[in-house]
Design an enzyme around this catalytic site. Sequence first.
Site, PDB file in Angstrom:
ATOM      1  CG  HIS A 183       0.039   6.188  -0.962  1.00 62.20           C
ATOM      2  ND1 HIS A 183      -0.966   6.866  -1.204  1.00 62.20           N
ATOM      3  CD2 HIS A 183      -0.233   5.507   0.275  1.00 62.20           C
ATOM      4  CE1 HIS A 183      -1.942   6.508  -0.777  1.00 62.20           C
ATOM      5  NE2 HIS A 183      -1.618   5.640   0.064  1.00 62.20           N
ATOM      6  CG  HIS A 203      -1.820   1.318   1.410  1.00 61.17           C
ATOM      7  ND1 HIS A 203      -3.308   1.289   0.724  1.00 61.17           N
ATOM      8  CD2 HIS A 203      -1.554   2.428   1.706  1.00 61.17           C
ATOM      9  CE1 HIS A 203      -3.576   2.178   0.941  1.00 61.17           C
ATOM     10  NE2 HIS A 203      -3.087   3.185   1.495  1.00 61.17           N
ATOM     11  CD  GLU A 204       1.638   3.535   3.661  1.00 59.29           C
ATOM     12  OE1 GLU A 204       1.715   4.566   3.044  1.00 59.29           O
ATOM     13  OE2 GLU A 204       0.559   3.403   4.326  1.00 59.29           O
TER      14      GLU A 204
END
Length: 459
Positions: free
Chosen positions: A26, A22-23
Amino acid sequence: MSNFLFYLAAFALILGVLIIVHEFGHYSVARWCGVKVLRFSVGFGRPLFALRLGRDGTEWALGAFPLGGYVKMLDEREGEVAAHERHRAFNTQPVLKRMAIVAAGPGANLLLAILVYWLLFFSGMEELRPILGTPPAATPAAAAGIHNGEVVRKVGATAVATWQDFRWELLQQGMDGQASDRQVTLEVMDGQQQIFMRRLDLSSLAEQGFEGDPLAHLGVIFFRPQIAAVLGTIAPGSVAERAGLQSGDRIVAIDGDVIELWPEAVQKIRSAAGRLLALTIQRGEQRLYLEVIPETHEERGLRIGRIGVGVRDPGPSREDVMVTVRYGVGVALAKAVAETWDKASFSLVMMGKMLTGEVSWKNLSGPVTIADYAGQSARMGSDYYLKFLALVSISLGVLNLLPIPVLDGGHLMYYMIEIIKRGPVSERVMEIGQQIGLALLVLLMAFAFYNDINRLISG
């Protein structure tokens, strides 16, 4: 304790993978858009470990509280930014770039699910065939006329090859239409290759909800072979041999309880470790009464009883009840995308029905339940563990896309408003939104933890 550590490790691995993916979504899109990343952290709070790498000296950290993570970018709202680096600050980027950076986290979780499903579909998964068992009396499945051993070929117009496909189609059908008029036709085939149509009423799914095993509400259970309690092998020197049991003996009763099928006898013996059992045996025309004391054995931390016998007819082989599902590269990818889309859509529908009261909030799970399922799936094998990873990844991606301030979806909502009104949302509105979003998340977590504790207490 070893069982607890295994489950904890299985949960920690899934959690770690999902947070990093997820990170990294980003992070990678932020870098692609030219934004400077100051910190990539797995976990919150005080860093337990930190290392600076790269041209920008990005800090890669492991936080003390591992339930989450974050990517900290250069931003004028969070600190002073040098004039020569202002063009690399997040807040100075065009709105579409900011939207891309924010959406990349949930997008990465959905892409991970597609990748996992693609690998599973391409490499091949061993699944249970959709073979039905005898339904309990007074259930919709019993009313539909379902018989033990019937194989499901279609749910409505959709062909199914595995029990998982069958289950998924039933759940989707149960979510459609009016609550009082949810019925589906099952095309089944019996042992003589005859085709029958069974009309199954799904309205009880709406009435009783999706908590626990929804199929149990319908009386839909997996095939249970009718294996007679007739002894086959007798282990030399075993409790059974010393008691005088012989191959071909039929167990009629144990401690006065009538035994009709082999699994019933196994359950009785397993639960009587070190305790005297009175067996009623049919040997030809003779009725014999023997006594045995099952030896105690350890199995996964539990004490079970054994007497050293095997069944004469073991029932269907593994090939009879299992099927390997495998597809080519292109078809596997298409099915992976469809599977991810279906699961994501289903998650949104379930959330919507929770809000309207059609589905109980008891279906909401917290970290304890997720850890339990992670451990169970890991014990079942890598395929099941990877499927569970994909499912949680989809849930995380969908949850983060909800238009709730604090979540990625909340930021996307602000940027959509910015596009419409041709100007950023005021700091005051964002501050109030953050407070509301935080309150909603705390409430959501409270519900999830309450459900976890309730499941632990009630079993």
